[in-house]
Design a protein around this motif. Structure first.
Motif, PDB file in Angstrom:
ATOM      1  N   ARG A 124       0.708  -1.313  -0.021  1.00  0.00           N
ATOM      2  CA  ARG A 124       0.002  -0.067  -0.075  1.00  0.00           C
ATOM      3  C   ARG A 124       0.919   1.228   0.178  1.00  0.00           C
ATOM      4  N   GLY A 125       1.893   1.132  -0.070  1.00  0.00           N
ATOM      5  CA  GLY A 125       2.965   2.188  -0.109  1.00  0.00           C
ATOM      6  C   GLY A 125       3.670   2.681  -1.261  1.00  0.00           C
ATOM      7  N   LEU A 126       4.148   4.011  -1.008  1.00  0.00           N
ATOM      8  CA  LEU A 126       4.928   4.611  -2.373  1.00  0.00           C
ATOM      9  C   LEU A 126       6.189   5.015  -1.556  1.00  0.00           C
ATOM     10  N   ARG A 127       7.334   5.102  -2.354  1.00  0.00           N
ATOM     11  CA  ARG A 127       8.551   5.835  -1.946  1.00  0.00           C
ATOM     12  C   ARG A 127       8.611   7.078  -2.922  1.00  0.00           C
ATOM     13  N   ILE A 128       8.535   8.431  -2.205  1.00  0.00           N
ATOM     14  CA  ILE A 128       8.839   9.482  -3.017  1.00  0.00           C
ATOM     15  C   ILE A 128       9.893  10.066  -2.659  1.00  0.00           C
ATOM     16  N   THR A 129      10.795  10.509  -3.733  1.00  0.00           N
ATOM     17  CA  THR A 129      11.906  11.471  -3.442  1.00  0.00           C
ATOM     18  C   THR A 129      11.731  12.699  -4.244  1.00  0.00           C
ATOM     19  N   LEU A 130      11.730  13.807  -3.579  1.00  0.00           N
ATOM     20  CA  LEU A 130      11.673  15.223  -4.343  1.00  0.00           C
ATOM     21  C   LEU A 130      12.869  16.010  -4.160  1.00  0.00           C
ATOM     22  N   GLU A 131      13.659  16.499  -5.164  1.00  0.00           N
ATOM     23  CA  GLU A 131      14.789  17.068  -5.106  1.00  0.00           C
ATOM     24  C   GLU A 131      14.597  18.674  -5.369  1.00  0.00           C
ATOM     25  N   SER A 132      14.690  19.328  -4.498  1.00  0.00           N
ATOM     26  CA  SER A 132      14.282  20.830  -4.332  1.00  0.00           C
ATOM     27  C   SER A 132      15.201  21.521  -5.514  1.00  0.00           C
ATOM     28  N   ALA A 133      14.610  22.398  -6.065  1.00  0.00           N
ATOM     29  CA  ALA A 133      15.281  23.192  -6.996  1.00  0.00           C
ATOM     30  C   ALA A 133      16.259  24.350  -6.533  1.00  0.00           C
ATOM     31  N   GLY A 134      17.241  24.953  -7.346  1.00  0.00           N
ATOM     32  CA  GLY A 134      17.873  25.796  -6.849  1.00  0.00           C
ATOM     33  C   GLY A 134      19.407  25.527  -6.085  1.00  0.00           C
ATOM     34  N   HIS A 135      19.783  26.385  -5.459  1.00  0.00           N
ATOM     35  CA  HIS A 135      21.257  26.213  -5.155  1.00  0.00           C
ATOM     36  C   HIS A 135      21.076  25.427  -3.477  1.00  0.00           C
ATOM     37  N   GLN A 136      20.024  25.062  -3.070  1.00  0.00           N
ATOM     38  CA  GLN A 136      19.849  24.577  -1.928  1.00  0.00           C
ATOM     39  C   GLN A 136      20.225  23.024  -2.051  1.00  0.00           C
ATOM     40  N   MET A 137      19.970  22.359  -3.169  1.00  0.00           N
ATOM     41  CA  MET A 137      20.332  20.894  -3.359  1.00  0.00           C
ATOM     42  C   MET A 137      20.021  20.172  -2.314  1.00  0.00           C
ATOM     43  N   TYR A 138      18.532  20.358  -1.689  1.00  0.00           N
ATOM     44  CA  TYR A 138      18.075  19.395  -0.829  1.00  0.00           C
ATOM     45  C   TYR A 138      17.501  18.170  -1.438  1.00  0.00           C
ATOM     46  N   SER A 139      17.457  16.858  -0.957  1.00  0.00           N
ATOM     47  CA  SER A 139      16.770  15.739  -1.381  1.00  0.00           C
ATOM     48  C   SER A 139      15.903  15.312  -0.244  1.00  0.00           C
ATOM     49  N   PHE A 140      14.496  15.143  -0.481  1.00  0.00           N
ATOM     50  CA  PHE A 140      13.431  14.740   0.553  1.00  0.00           C
ATOM     51  C   PHE A 140      12.873  13.343   0.163  1.00  0.00           C
ATOM     52  N   ASP A 141      13.092  12.439   1.230  1.00  0.00           N
ATOM     53  CA  ASP A 141      12.600  11.240   0.952  1.00  0.00           C
ATOM     54  C   ASP A 141      11.311  11.004   1.837  1.00  0.00           C
ATOM     55  N   PHE A 142      10.152  10.668   1.202  1.00  0.00           N
ATOM     56  CA  PHE A 142       8.950  10.548   1.832  1.00  0.00           C
ATOM     57  C   PHE A 142       8.336   8.965   1.782  1.00  0.00           C
ATOM     58  N   LYS A 143       7.531   8.534   2.503  1.00  0.00           N
ATOM     59  CA  LYS A 143       6.854   7.427   2.290  1.00  0.00           C
ATOM     60  C   LYS A 143       5.361   7.754   2.499  1.00  0.00           C
ATOM     61  N   ALA A 144       4.698   7.409   1.449  1.00  0.00           N
ATOM     62  CA  ALA A 144       3.257   7.574   1.276  1.00  0.00           C
ATOM     63  C   ALA A 144       2.500   6.525   1.356  1.00  0.00           C
ATOM     64  N   THR A 145       1.607   5.982   2.344  1.00  0.00           N
ATOM     65  CA  THR A 145       0.934   4.798   2.358  1.00  0.00           C
ATOM     66  C   THR A 145      -0.586   4.896   2.580  1.00  0.00           C
ATOM     67  N   TYR A 146      -1.289   4.394   1.771  1.00  0.00           N
ATOM     68  CA  TYR A 146      -2.609   4.398   1.563  1.00  0.00           C
ATOM     69  C   TYR A 146      -3.321   3.679   2.818  1.00  0.00           C
ATOM     70  N   VAL A 147      -4.180   4.419   3.745  1.00  0.00           N
ATOM     71  CA  VAL A 147      -4.731   3.975   4.791  1.00  0.00           C
ATOM     72  C   VAL A 147      -5.828   3.294   4.117  1.00  0.00           C
ATOM     73  N   ASP A 148      -6.571   3.941   3.263  1.00  0.00           N
ATOM     74  CA  ASP A 148      -7.890   3.503   2.602  1.00  0.00           C
ATOM     75  C   ASP A 148      -7.853   3.974   1.112  1.00  0.00           C
ATOM     76  N   SER A 149      -8.889   4.003   0.485  1.00  0.00           N
ATOM     77  CA  SER A 149      -8.793   4.136  -1.058  1.00  0.00           C
ATOM     78  C   SER A 149      -8.700   5.890  -1.207  1.00  0.00           C
ATOM     79  N   ARG A 150      -8.932   6.540  -0.015  1.00  0.00           N
ATOM     80  CA  ARG A 150      -8.908   8.009  -0.234  1.00  0.00           C
ATOM     81  C   ARG A 150      -8.012   8.681   0.410  1.00  0.00           C
TER      82      ARG A 150
END
Length: 115
Positions: free
Chosen positions: A42-68
């Protein structure tokens, strides 16, 4: 999760839909990667790399509790490939923004997850 309220979509199809849709909700220059969570159907792994000179990379886990509803968890924040303190104001602000964008994307994908 009740039987009638579980996901009725293949996890890879869901990850692909997220990969296609999530960039519409973040800054145009941010980079997005969405993969299915191999350890959680039920889970997804999401990586977001922020634009610009900050060069941050964020790793999230999104888990579906139910269909909504999804639960979003911050896994890690890196800058230039090194873990950083996630408690700074700047990072907390970015985490809140990205979490909101992830929830907005989940709402947009209700048409798939709530079928």
């Amino acid at each position: 999760m009740s039987k009638q309220d579980k996901l009725h979509i293949d996890q890879q199809q869901l990850a692909d839909a997220w990969q296609h849709t999530l960039p519409e909700y973040v800054n145009e220059a941010d980079r997005v990667s969405v993969l299915k969570d191999e350890a959680d159907s039920r889970g997804l792994r999401i990586t977001l790399e922020s634009a610009g000179h900050q060069m941050y990379s964020f790793d999230f886990k999104a888990t579906y509790v139910d269909s909504r509803e999804i639960q979003v968890t911050l896994v890690d924040v890196e800058k230039d490939g090194r873990s950083v303190d996630e408690r700074t104001d700047t990072i907390q602000e970015l985490v809140q923004d990205y979490t909101r964008h992830i929830h907005e994307c989940a709402q947009a994908l209700h048409v798939l997850t709530n079928a």
